[in-house]
Scaffold this motif. Structure first.
Motif, PDB file in Angstrom:
ATOM      1  N   VAL A  23      40.623  -2.127  52.474  1.00  0.00           N
ATOM      2  CA  VAL A  23      39.575  -2.828  53.761  1.00  0.00           C
ATOM      3  C   VAL A  23      38.714  -2.775  52.794  1.00  0.00           C
ATOM      4  O   VAL A  23      38.368  -4.328  52.799  1.00  0.00           O
ATOM      5  N   ASN A  24      38.387  -2.345  51.672  1.00  0.00           N
ATOM      6  CA  ASN A  24      37.275  -2.925  50.540  1.00  0.00           C
ATOM      7  C   ASN A  24      37.921  -3.596  49.740  1.00  0.00           C
ATOM      8  O   ASN A  24      37.151  -4.773  49.497  1.00  0.00           O
ATOM      9  N   LYS A  25      39.330  -3.689  49.268  1.00  0.00           N
ATOM     10  CA  LYS A  25      39.621  -4.651  48.489  1.00  0.00           C
ATOM     11  C   LYS A  25      39.186  -6.052  49.387  1.00  0.00           C
ATOM     12  O   LYS A  25      39.293  -7.323  48.590  1.00  0.00           O
ATOM     13  N   VAL A  26      40.065  -5.569  50.859  1.00  0.00           N
ATOM     14  CA  VAL A  26      39.958  -7.256  50.878  1.00  0.00           C
ATOM     15  C   VAL A  26      38.621  -7.519  51.667  1.00  0.00           C
ATOM     16  O   VAL A  26      38.273  -8.911  51.675  1.00  0.00           O
ATOM     17  N   GLN A  27      38.122  -6.688  51.806  1.00  0.00           N
ATOM     18  CA  GLN A  27      36.415  -7.504  52.288  1.00  0.00           C
ATOM     19  C   GLN A  27      35.690  -7.738  51.137  1.00  0.00           C
ATOM     20  O   GLN A  27      34.945  -8.643  50.707  1.00  0.00           O
ATOM     21  N   ASN A  28      35.900  -7.232  49.746  1.00  0.00           N
ATOM     22  CA  ASN A  28      35.330  -7.900  48.900  1.00  0.00           C
ATOM     23  C   ASN A  28      36.017  -9.148  48.238  1.00  0.00           C
ATOM     24  O   ASN A  28      35.615  -9.360  47.299  1.00  0.00           O
ATOM     25  N   LYS A  29      37.246  -9.459  49.106  1.00  0.00           N
ATOM     26  CA  LYS A  29      38.138 -10.771  48.806  1.00  0.00           C
ATOM     27  C   LYS A  29      39.147 -11.119  47.218  1.00  0.00           C
ATOM     28  O   LYS A  29      38.792 -11.861  46.707  1.00  0.00           O
ATOM     29  N   GLU A  30      39.322  -9.186  47.030  1.00  0.00           N
ATOM     30  CA  GLU A  30      39.986  -8.761  45.507  1.00  0.00           C
ATOM     31  C   GLU A  30      41.078  -9.352  46.137  1.00  0.00           C
ATOM     32  O   GLU A  30      42.064  -9.911  45.378  1.00  0.00           O
ATOM     33  N   LEU A  31      41.576  -9.024  47.643  1.00  0.00           N
ATOM     34  CA  LEU A  31      43.300  -8.971  47.664  1.00  0.00           C
ATOM     35  C   LEU A  31      44.066  -9.776  48.904  1.00  0.00           C
ATOM     36  O   LEU A  31      42.035 -10.223  49.630  1.00  0.00           O
ATOM     37  N   THR A  32      44.037 -10.501  49.384  1.00  0.00           N
ATOM     38  CA  THR A  32      44.417 -11.248  50.978  1.00  0.00           C
ATOM     39  C   THR A  32      45.058 -10.143  51.237  1.00  0.00           C
ATOM     40  O   THR A  32      45.161  -8.982  51.616  1.00  0.00           O
ATOM     41  N   LEU A  33      44.861  -9.857  52.824  1.00  0.00           N
ATOM     42  CA  LEU A  33      45.069  -8.948  53.616  1.00  0.00           C
ATOM     43  C   LEU A  33      46.864  -8.784  53.695  1.00  0.00           C
ATOM     44  O   LEU A  33      47.054  -7.332  53.640  1.00  0.00           O
ATOM     45  N   ARG A  34      47.828  -9.384  53.670  1.00  0.00           N
ATOM     46  CA  ARG A  34      49.424  -8.788  53.519  1.00  0.00           C
ATOM     47  C   ARG A  34      49.270  -8.692  51.812  1.00  0.00           C
ATOM     48  O   ARG A  34      49.970  -7.370  51.562  1.00  0.00           O
ATOM     49  N   LYS A  35      48.548  -9.273  50.484  1.00  0.00           N
ATOM     50  CA  LYS A  35      49.262  -8.201  49.683  1.00  0.00           C
ATOM     51  C   LYS A  35      48.112  -6.642  49.061  1.00  0.00           C
ATOM     52  O   LYS A  35      49.100  -6.254  48.828  1.00  0.00           O
ATOM     53  N   ALA A  36      47.147  -6.948  50.175  1.00  0.00           N
ATOM     54  CA  ALA A  36      46.163  -5.488  50.195  1.00  0.00           C
ATOM     55  C   ALA A  36      47.318  -4.548  51.130  1.00  0.00           C
ATOM     56  O   ALA A  36      47.682  -2.898  50.566  1.00  0.00           O
ATOM     57  N   ALA A  37      47.745  -4.832  52.479  1.00  0.00           N
ATOM     58  CA  ALA A  37      49.175  -3.879  53.198  1.00  0.00           C
ATOM     59  C   ALA A  37      50.138  -3.568  52.302  1.00  0.00           C
ATOM     60  O   ALA A  37      50.870  -2.826  52.493  1.00  0.00           O
ATOM     61  N   GLU A  38      50.495  -4.282  51.188  1.00  0.00           N
ATOM     62  CA  GLU A  38      51.797  -4.206  50.282  1.00  0.00           C
ATOM     63  C   GLU A  38      51.590  -3.426  49.475  1.00  0.00           C
ATOM     64  O   GLU A  38      52.061  -2.199  48.602  1.00  0.00           O
ATOM     65  N   ILE A  39      50.570  -3.609  48.915  1.00  0.00           N
ATOM     66  CA  ILE A  39      50.253  -3.419  48.075  1.00  0.00           C
ATOM     67  C   ILE A  39      50.185  -1.366  48.217  1.00  0.00           C
ATOM     68  O   ILE A  39      50.102  -0.039  47.070  1.00  0.00           O
ATOM     69  N   PHE A  40      48.861  -1.199  49.173  1.00  0.00           N
ATOM     70  CA  PHE A  40      48.319   0.183  49.162  1.00  0.00           C
ATOM     71  C   PHE A  40      49.441   0.834  50.352  1.00  0.00           C
ATOM     72  O   PHE A  40      48.758   2.267  50.714  1.00  0.00           O
ATOM     73  N   ALA A  41      50.850   0.493  50.977  1.00  0.00           N
ATOM     74  CA  ALA A  41      51.273   0.853  51.651  1.00  0.00           C
ATOM     75  C   ALA A  41      50.724   1.275  53.063  1.00  0.00           C
ATOM     76  O   ALA A  41      51.191   2.146  53.801  1.00  0.00           O
ATOM     77  N   VAL A  42      50.294   0.461  53.628  1.00  0.00           N
ATOM     78  CA  VAL A  42      49.635   0.734  55.053  1.00  0.00           C
ATOM     79  C   VAL A  42      50.623  -0.688  55.662  1.00  0.00           C
ATOM     80  O   VAL A  42      50.401  -2.205  55.220  1.00  0.00           O
ATOM     81  N   PRO A  43      50.341  -0.350  57.233  1.00  0.00           N
ATOM     82  CA  PRO A  43      50.501  -1.405  58.092  1.00  0.00           C
ATOM     83  C   PRO A  43      49.998  -2.200  57.977  1.00  0.00           C
ATOM     84  O   PRO A  43      48.189  -2.705  58.310  1.00  0.00           O
ATOM     85  N   PHE A  44      50.125  -3.892  57.791  1.00  0.00           N
ATOM     86  CA  PHE A  44      49.562  -4.875  57.847  1.00  0.00           C
ATOM     87  C   PHE A  44      48.577  -5.091  59.370  1.00  0.00           C
ATOM     88  O   PHE A  44      47.641  -5.658  58.876  1.00  0.00           O
ATOM     89  N   THR A  45      49.129  -5.221  60.277  1.00  0.00           N
ATOM     90  CA  THR A  45      48.065  -4.832  60.998  1.00  0.00           C
ATOM     91  C   THR A  45      46.672  -4.564  61.714  1.00  0.00           C
ATOM     92  O   THR A  45      46.186  -4.727  62.273  1.00  0.00           O
ATOM     93  N   SER A  46      46.887  -3.035  61.447  1.00  0.00           N
ATOM     94  CA  SER A  46      46.357  -1.869  61.398  1.00  0.00           C
ATOM     95  C   SER A  46      44.676  -1.977  60.480  1.00  0.00           C
ATOM     96  O   SER A  46      44.142  -2.371  60.994  1.00  0.00           O
TER      97      SER A  46
END
Length: 146
Positions: A23-46
């Motif tokens: 969430v922090n990476k996406v909010q700081n615009k360091e990663l996109t939603l899909r990339k962050a979900a893939e890197i951190f192994a969390v569900p995209f929709t959550s």
């Protein structure tokens, strides 16, 4: 209500820490939603829900406790203080005290107003969340583990 719930799905197998980092990476615009979900192994929709709707506030899975964490900590500390003074408090007294505590603190709750106390299920879940408090079924009173 079921007191010993067994999970039927493998939902939320990821950790809250990974979700917070994503969430922090996406909010700081360091990663996109899909990339962050893939890197951190969390569900995209959550991840998407936490970023767009809740602004990063993460609630517990399932029903929410009647008292928030701070209020519950105050209540548990008070019970531990009473137990250290030698007052063996019965579960019924704890339930009544929780109701009175919520009323005095103006906390919105779903406790039984007619009975003037919290429910048995609330008491059992409260004891599970607060491991420092020891409940002796044989003695029927709440004690401190310390």
């Amino acid at each position: 209500m079921v007191r010993t719930y067994r999970r039927k799905t493998d939902a939320e197998e990821w950790s809250q820490e990974k979700m917070k980092e994503a969430v922090n990476k996406v909010q700081n615009k360091e990663l996109t939603l899909r990339k962050a979900a893939e890197i951190f192994a969390v569900p995209f929709t959550s991840l998407q829900r936490r970023v767009t709707l809740s602004r990063g506030i993460i609630k517990r899975r399932g029903g929410q406790p009647a008292l928030d964490e701070n209020a519950e900590k105050k209540l548990a500390d008070r019970l531990l203080h009473l137990a250290s003074r030698g007052f063996g408090i019965t579960p019924k007294a704890v339930r009544k005290y929780a109701f009175e505590f919520a009323e005095r603190q103006n906390i919105k709750h779903k406790f039984d107003r007619n009975a003037g106390m919290a429910g048995q299920d609330w008491f059992h879940r409260f004891m599970q969340r607060n491991k420092k408090i020891n409940y002796s079924e044989a003695g029927g009173s709440v004690k401190s583990k310390v």
